[in-house]
Enzyme design. Structure first.
Site, PDB file in Angstrom:
ATOM      1  N   CYS A   1       6.377  -7.200   6.866  1.00 23.85           N
ATOM      2  CA  CYS A   1       7.485  -6.681   7.664  1.00 23.85           C
ATOM      3  C   CYS A   1       7.890  -7.738   8.687  1.00 23.85           C
ATOM      4  O   CYS A   1       7.047  -8.469   9.194  1.00 23.85           O
ATOM      5  CB  CYS A   1       7.056  -5.411   8.399  1.00 23.85           C
ATOM      6  SG  CYS A   1       8.397  -4.583   9.293  1.00 23.85           S
TER       7      CYS A   1
ATOM      8  N   CYS B   1       3.320   8.467   0.997  1.00 21.90           N
ATOM      9  CA  CYS B   1       3.817   7.506   1.979  1.00 21.90           C
ATOM     10  C   CYS B   1       4.076   6.190   1.243  1.00 21.90           C
ATOM     11  O   CYS B   1       3.157   5.611   0.668  1.00 21.90           O
ATOM     12  CB  CYS B   1       2.777   7.346   3.087  1.00 21.90           C
ATOM     13  SG  CYS B   1       3.249   6.136   4.320  1.00 21.90           S
TER      14      CYS B   1
ATOM     15  N   CYS C   1      -1.330   5.556   9.758  1.00 22.50           N
ATOM     16  CA  CYS C   1      -0.115   4.878  10.211  1.00 22.50           C
ATOM     17  C   CYS C   1      -0.456   3.569  10.882  1.00 22.50           C
ATOM     18  O   CYS C   1      -1.308   3.513  11.762  1.00 22.50           O
ATOM     19  CB  CYS C   1       0.608   5.688  11.282  1.00 22.50           C
ATOM     20  SG  CYS C   1       1.266   7.211  10.714  1.00 22.50           S
TER      21      CYS C   1
ATOM     22  N   CYS D   1       6.657  -5.261  15.473  1.00 18.67           N
ATOM     23  CA  CYS D   1       6.208  -4.274  16.458  1.00 18.67           C
ATOM     24  C   CYS D   1       4.770  -4.622  16.858  1.00 18.67           C
ATOM     25  O   CYS D   1       3.920  -4.890  16.003  1.00 18.67           O
ATOM     26  CB  CYS D   1       6.300  -2.858  15.897  1.00 18.67           C
ATOM     27  SG  CYS D   1       8.000  -2.385  15.507  1.00 18.67           S
TER      28      CYS D   1
ATOM     29  N   CYS E   1       1.481  -2.699  15.414  1.00 16.65           N
ATOM     30  CA  CYS E   1       1.448  -2.366  13.982  1.00 16.65           C
ATOM     31  C   CYS E   1       0.751  -3.468  13.188  1.00 16.65           C
ATOM     32  O   CYS E   1       1.084  -4.651  13.335  1.00 16.65           O
ATOM     33  CB  CYS E   1       2.869  -2.173  13.459  1.00 16.65           C
ATOM     34  SG  CYS E   1       2.936  -1.821  11.701  1.00 16.65           S
TER      35      CYS E   1
ATOM     36  N   GLU F   1       0.823  -1.194   0.000  1.00 23.80           N
ATOM     37  CA  GLU F   1       0.000   0.000   0.000  1.00 23.80           C
ATOM     38  C   GLU F   1       0.863   1.253   0.000  1.00 23.80           C
ATOM     39  O   GLU F   1       1.939   1.282   0.589  1.00 23.80           O
ATOM     40  CB  GLU F   1      -0.931  -0.017   1.220  1.00 23.80           C
ATOM     41  CG  GLU F   1      -1.886  -1.196   1.134  1.00 23.80           C
ATOM     42  CD  GLU F   1      -2.915  -1.265   2.252  1.00 23.80           C
ATOM     43  OE1 GLU F   1      -4.014  -1.758   1.986  1.00 23.80           O
ATOM     44  OE2 GLU F   1      -2.627  -0.840   3.376  1.00 23.80           O
TER      45      GLU F   1
HETATM   46  N1  SAH Z   1       9.313   0.377   9.786  1.00 23.43           N
HETATM   47  C1  SAH Z   1       9.476   1.793   9.786  1.00 23.43           C
HETATM   48  C2  SAH Z   1       8.506   2.546   8.891  1.00 23.43           C
HETATM   49  C3  SAH Z   1       7.025   2.182   8.879  1.00 23.43           C
HETATM   50  S1  SAH Z   1       5.847   2.663  10.050  1.00 23.43           S
HETATM   51  C4  SAH Z   1       9.427   2.331  11.191  1.00 23.43           C
HETATM   52  O1  SAH Z   1       9.230   1.559  12.101  1.00 23.43           O
HETATM   53  O2  SAH Z   1       9.646   3.521  11.379  1.00 23.43           O
HETATM   54  C5  SAH Z   1       5.524   4.325  10.159  1.00 23.43           C
HETATM   55  C6  SAH Z   1       5.186   4.743  11.599  1.00 23.43           C
HETATM   56  O3  SAH Z   1       3.860   4.337  12.039  1.00 23.43           O
HETATM   57  C7  SAH Z   1       6.141   4.144  12.602  1.00 23.43           C
HETATM   58  O4  SAH Z   1       6.526   5.120  13.513  1.00 23.43           O
HETATM   59  C8  SAH Z   1       5.293   3.092  13.260  1.00 23.43           C
HETATM   60  O5  SAH Z   1       5.787   2.733  14.503  1.00 23.43           O
HETATM   61  C9  SAH Z   1       3.951   3.775  13.339  1.00 23.43           C
HETATM   62  N2  SAH Z   1       2.841   2.873  13.610  1.00 23.43           N
HETATM   63  C10 SAH Z   1       2.790   1.550  13.445  1.00 23.43           C
HETATM   64  N3  SAH Z   1       1.590   1.065  13.808  1.00 23.43           N
HETATM   65  C11 SAH Z   1       0.852   2.124  14.209  1.00 23.43           C
HETATM   66  C12 SAH Z   1      -0.494   2.267  14.659  1.00 23.43           C
HETATM   67  N4  SAH Z   1      -1.305   1.228  14.749  1.00 23.43           N
HETATM   68  N5  SAH Z   1      -0.918   3.510  14.964  1.00 23.43           N
HETATM   69  C13 SAH Z   1      -0.103   4.574  14.820  1.00 23.43           C
HETATM   70  N6  SAH Z   1       1.157   4.496  14.382  1.00 23.43           N
HETATM   71  C14 SAH Z   1       1.647   3.284  14.085  1.00 23.43           C
END
Ligand code: SAH
Length: 372
Positions: free
Chosen positions: A138, A131, A360, A142, A145, A106
């Protein structure tokens, strides 16, 4: 032609190769040499495929007909990726990009207003951020996420990373232009380093897409050695997903912390060759009752005080089965106030595209396999 280089592979995985996958001007020069053409043709070709983004070799009118036929025979333009678009009521557009092997990623187009200080006062400009994803799925796991739930399917190729720009451009209205590019979509960009760096070089090169590196942000969960390498190779902006102020919590929220704990990560950030007056952005997702207390805010001030840092507070965007809730607006504003009192620049990132699950951490692409 440089005899030290093996010939350009004309096919990848048995299919016609995406010419945008030739990872730099050197490869294009080599290709031109192998086709028996003069080397200046490489820049002409790059102009067509990267700057103008044409989709057909026939459109490359200043190339000799025979060379165009050669190209047509051996390459395709673009990775064969197609996009389906969902539009949010706030102007955000989510592209579900289907790759040639049916993997899906996406990308999100996010219009916003940018205030720019000029000698004649503040000017409001339209900013349009793309974006971009770097991997299908991935591996970083995390906890909060949605993409992490997919696991890693595979790395994107250079051509696939770039195809997101070309597909997004098609969705823009007249007068709209992409102004900023953030690798904050699916995947951990620094876990796909060789392809990321090749794509960034094409995006920023004069002979390529001519985008200023200052308009590109690579967001990472904190793969320390790769951050250092990126900063030494290309002056794009770096954002670090921090999300916690102690190792115990960060180990859980972002397991890469077990390998590169806070102290190591922040020390590396301190040493990054950041240009004068520039700062590293730290992203901090606000999870109710998990990392959003006043004490967390105070610890964050302490941790980031030695760095040139700014903090981007992100409302947690819920998805099914996440097990987290977002902090209230009051809690986020109180948190922000403490950071500001501690002399940290802190902004609150408003969630965009929530109605189309484009915010995000909500990016989750189901794979359309042959078996359904
Ligand atoms: N892998 C990279 C880039 C992708 S995520 C990273 O970790 O930075 C982009 C951002 O969205 C990151 O800061 C991630 O931690 C955040 N993110 C992930 N899941 C989220 C959620 N459910 N709500 C808000 N932000 C989230």
């Amino acid at each position: 032609m440089n005899d030290a280089n093996p010939p350009i592979e004309l096919r990848a995985h048995g299919v016609t190769r995406d010419i945008r996958d030739l990872v730099g001007i050197e490869e294009l020069e080599q290709l031109v040499g192998e086709a028996g053409e003069r080397s200046f043709r490489a820049k002409q070709l790059a102009g067509w495929i990267f700057a103008r983004g044409v989709e057909s070799f026939d459109a490359m009118l200043d190339l000799p007909k025979g060379f165009r036929e050669y190209l047509k025979h051996h390459f395709m333009i673009g990775s064969g990726a197609t996009a389906t678009v969902a539009r949010s009521s706030d102007g955000t557009r989510k592209l579900l990009v289907r790759l040639q092997d049916s993997e899906a990623i996406e990308s999100v187009i996010i219009p916003s207003r940018e205030v720019e200080a000029t000698p004649d006062g503040d000017q409001v400009k339209q900013r349009i951020t793309l974006c971009m994803s770097s991997q299908a799925g991935c591996a970083m796991a995390c906890e909060f996420c949605a993409t992490a739930r997919m696991g890693l399917h595979r790395n994107l190729s250079v051509g696939e990373i770039l195809s997101q720009v070309f597909l997004a451009r098609r969705e823009l209205a007249d007068g709209e232009h992409l102004t900023n590019y953030v690798f904050m979509g699916m995947g951990e960009p620094l876990a796909n380093y060789p392809r990321l760096i090749a794509a960034l070089k094409i995006m920023t090169a004069e002979w390529g897409m001519g985008i200023s590196p200052r308009r590109i942000t690579v967001s990472t969960v904190g793969i320390v050695p790769m951050m250092e390498r990126l900063a030494s190779e290309i002056p794009v902006r770096i954002a670090v997903s921090l999300h916690a102020t102690n190792d115990q919590l960060r180990d859980r929220l972002a397991p890469i912390n077990q390998r590169y704990p806070l102290e190591v990560l922040l020390e590396a950030c301190k040493q990054l060759p950041i240009k004068h007056r520039e700062r590293i952005t730290f992203e901090y997702v606000m999870l109710r009752g998990v990392n959003d207390s006043i004490d967390d805010a105070k610890r964050l001030v302490k941790l980031l005080a030695p760095l040139r840092a700014k903090v981007n507070l992100i409302f947690f965007n819920a998805f099914e089965g996440s097990g987290f809730a977002t902090s209230s607006r009051d809690a986020v504003e109180d948190f922000q106030a403490i950071l500001r009192k501690g002399n940290l620049t802190a902004t609150i990132r408003e969630s965009r595209g929530l109605d189309i699950a484009a915010a995000c951490g909500q990016l989750y692409a189901e794979q359309a396999s042959a078996s359904g």
